[in-house]
Scaffold this motif. Structure first.
Motif, PDB file in Angstrom:
ATOM      1  N   PRO A 403       0.820  -1.227   0.000  1.00  0.00           N
ATOM      2  CA  PRO A 403       0.000   0.000   0.000  1.00  0.00           C
ATOM      3  C   PRO A 403       0.847   1.267   0.000  1.00  0.00           C
ATOM      4  O   PRO A 403       0.434   2.287  -0.558  1.00  0.00           O
ATOM      5  N   PHE A 404       2.024   1.214   0.632  1.00  0.00           N
ATOM      6  CA  PHE A 404       2.885   2.404   0.671  1.00  0.00           C
ATOM      7  C   PHE A 404       3.385   2.765  -0.726  1.00  0.00           C
ATOM      8  O   PHE A 404       3.408   3.923  -1.119  1.00  0.00           O
ATOM      9  N   ILE A 405       3.801   1.727  -1.452  1.00  0.00           N
ATOM     10  CA  ILE A 405       4.331   1.948  -2.804  1.00  0.00           C
ATOM     11  C   ILE A 405       3.212   2.393  -3.750  1.00  0.00           C
ATOM     12  O   ILE A 405       3.382   3.312  -4.559  1.00  0.00           O
ATOM     13  N   ARG A 406       2.057   1.767  -3.644  1.00  0.00           N
ATOM     14  CA  ARG A 406       0.933   2.086  -4.541  1.00  0.00           C
ATOM     15  C   ARG A 406       0.414   3.509  -4.328  1.00  0.00           C
ATOM     16  O   ARG A 406       0.043   4.202  -5.287  1.00  0.00           O
ATOM     17  N   HIS A 407       0.426   3.969  -3.069  1.00  0.00           N
ATOM     18  CA  HIS A 407      -0.274   5.223  -2.761  1.00  0.00           C
ATOM     19  C   HIS A 407       0.641   6.386  -2.384  1.00  0.00           C
ATOM     20  O   HIS A 407       0.161   7.389  -1.867  1.00  0.00           O
ATOM     21  N   HIS A 408       1.946   6.284  -2.643  1.00  0.00           N
ATOM     22  CA  HIS A 408       2.827   7.365  -2.202  1.00  0.00           C
ATOM     23  C   HIS A 408       2.693   8.642  -3.046  1.00  0.00           C
ATOM     24  O   HIS A 408       3.273   9.678  -2.717  1.00  0.00           O
ATOM     25  N   HIS A 409       1.892   8.575  -4.146  1.00  0.00           N
ATOM     26  CA  HIS A 409       1.621   9.780  -4.943  1.00  0.00           C
ATOM     27  C   HIS A 409       0.168  10.247  -4.793  1.00  0.00           C
ATOM     28  O   HIS A 409      -0.284  11.110  -5.564  1.00  0.00           O
ATOM     29  N   GLU A 410      -0.538   9.714  -3.811  1.00  0.00           N
ATOM     30  CA  GLU A 410      -1.888  10.216  -3.528  1.00  0.00           C
ATOM     31  C   GLU A 410      -1.761  11.595  -2.867  1.00  0.00           C
ATOM     32  O   GLU A 410      -0.786  11.867  -2.158  1.00  0.00           O
TER      33      GLU A 410
END
Length: 485
Positions: A403-410
């Motif tokens: 989840p950290f990698i997927r959402h670090h550009h949210e």
């Protein structure tokens, strides 16, 4: 008695039976002097009856018609009295001897009873003692089982050593204690687990590997007990006298035949059973330390592989060389400031190192484009968080950081990518990672611009607080930047 002798006549001897019972009673229940008096009275009484019969003062009636009246014969009377006297005397002596035998047997029985009672008490005491020993052994096994479970259920060295120290203090009834480990580089023992973490300057207490008490334990590889530390002549007390230590017990933690740590217990007595149990604790500590070290080596190796992978990705873009390593550094600073648990800090370190792994699927010409990206190129870049998540999906150890990698550009306001999450719906790790990533991007040269100044970067974060970035984390990070040159 007159009536009895009146009817028995020549059978006067039968009357002696009455006195015999009296004599036996006296010989059994009275002392010798009293028994002799009673026997004498019985003899006199019986003799008096015989004499009364002789002088015809007691009426006589023969028991049998053919019975001759012998009691008119003086010779018979004398013989009767003498024989009765001898008989009474023998009966008294025999009764007394029998009574003495009975008394001795009774005393013997009493002594045997007393011995049996003593043996019974001893047996009861042994059973009680054995029961206590079994209960103690059960408690000790329960403690060892709990420590064993702790060792097998976690690789957190601090948790295991804390459990061992707590039980050591409890089992030994020590006032306090600590676990010290050897710093191999500095060759000193430092306090890894103190009894009281709030104690002032506790971390400053160290001992050289060959110094004083620790040095003795290291050299001899045995436990050391000092009953009166203040007056002990063999060991210097400069560092410990202020702690008001009376007794000191040091148990070595031995790994591969070398003392790599010790369990210190202060103000406790020496008990062989306790020592055996504490030595078991030290063996458990040795296993835990060894496991932790092996695990750390595996973790370090794994991280080095991860680092190499990140560097391989960054090789596609010379402007981002060292970017992932710097993001790791900033992420750790934020996590430290937020007092996150060690597990989350460790996960964030991996996430920071691999956050751009998805860029392996982005063309180099796009990454190094000095001009504004086209819509198609920007969409290609925006896919890298999803690609990165897909790359690490098969790796079991890295599942928590997906989840950290997927959402670090949210973005905090929901206008980021790839899923448009907002606010607290964005994982905390991703929010931290986003700020660390943005900071390094702003302070580094890019194909399309030069690095921004610190003042400009701070202004960018303030403007982006609540829109692109989590305002609370921004505030924390700005505090960190104040301390950095």
């Amino acid at each position: 008695m007159t009536a009895i002798f009146y009817y028995i006549g020549g059978a006067l001897w039968i009357g002696a039976i009455f006195y015999i019972f009296i004599i036996l009673y006296a010989s059994f229940l009275f002392n010798p002097k009293e028994g002799i008096i009673i026997t004498s009275i019985a003899f006199i009484s019986y003799s008096l009856i015989v004499l009364l019969e002789y002088f015809n003062l007691i009426p006589y009636k023969g028991l049998f018609k053919i019975t001759s009246y012998l009691y008119q014969d003086s010779q018979y009377i004398v013989t009767t009295i003498l024989l009765i006297g001898v008989a009474f005397t023998l009966i008294f002596i025999t009764g007394k001897n029998f009574a003495q035998i009975l008394k001795e047997k009774n005393e013997e029985l009493s002594q045997n009873k007393k011995k049996l009672e003593e043996l019974s008490n001893q047996l009861e005491e042994k059973v009680r003692f054995r029961t206590l020993e079994l209960k103690k052994s059960k408690d000790q096994l329960a403690v060892l089982y709990r420590i064993s479970r702790t060792i097998s259920s976690t690789l957190k060295l601090d948790d295991i050593l804390q459990t061992i120290l707590d039980f050591s203090i409890k089992i030994s009834a020590a006032g306090r204690g600590s676990i010290m480990l050897l710093d191999k580089k500095k060759r000193i023992f430092f306090i890894k687990i103190p009894y009281d973490k709030s104690e002032k300057n506790i971390e400053k207490i160290t001992f050289a590997e060959n110094e004083n008490t620790i040095g003795w334990v290291v050299e001899n590889k045995k436990f050391l007990y000092i009953e009166d530390l203040e007056n002990d002549k063999h060991f210097s007390k400069i560092k410990v006298i202020r702690r008001r230590i009376k007794q000191l017990l040091i148990i070595p933690i031995i790994i591969e035949d070398k003392v790599t740590g010790v369990i210190n217990l202060e103000n406790t007595s020496l008990n062989p059973d306790t020592i055996d149990l504490l030595m078991s604790f030290s063996e458990g500590a040795a296993v835990a330390i060894n496991n932790a070290r092996l695990y750390q080596k595996i973790q370090d190796s794994y991280f080095e592989i991860t680092k190499a992978l990140a560097q391989a990705i960054e090789a596609k873009d010379p402007y981002t060389h060292g970017h992932s390593a710097r993001v790791v550094e900033y992420t750790e600073l934020i996590a430290q400031k937020l007092n996150l648990p060690e597990e989350e800090k460790e996960l964030l370190k991996y996430a920071a190192m691999l956050h751009d792994i998805g860029k392996i699927g982005v063309r180099g010409i796009v990454l190094n484009n000095p001009n504004d990206l086209t819509g198609e190129e920007y969409n290609e870049v925006k896919k890298h968080p999803i690609v990165g998540e897909g790359i690490i999906q098969p790796i079991e150890l890295l599942q928590p950081i997906r989840p950290f990698i997927r959402h670090h550009h949210e973005w905090y306001n929901g206008k980021g990518y790839p899923d448009g999450l907002s606010g607290e719906n964005i994982p905390l790790g991703a929010r931290i990672l986003g700020i660390a990533d943005a900071y390094d991007a702003m302070k580094s040269d890019r194909p399309y611009r030069k690095a921004l100044t610190k003042e400009v970067i701070i202004q960018e974060f303030k403007q982006g607080s609540g829109t692109q970035f989590d305002p609370e984390i921004v505030e924390v990070f700005l505090e960190i930047l104040k301390t950095k040159s």
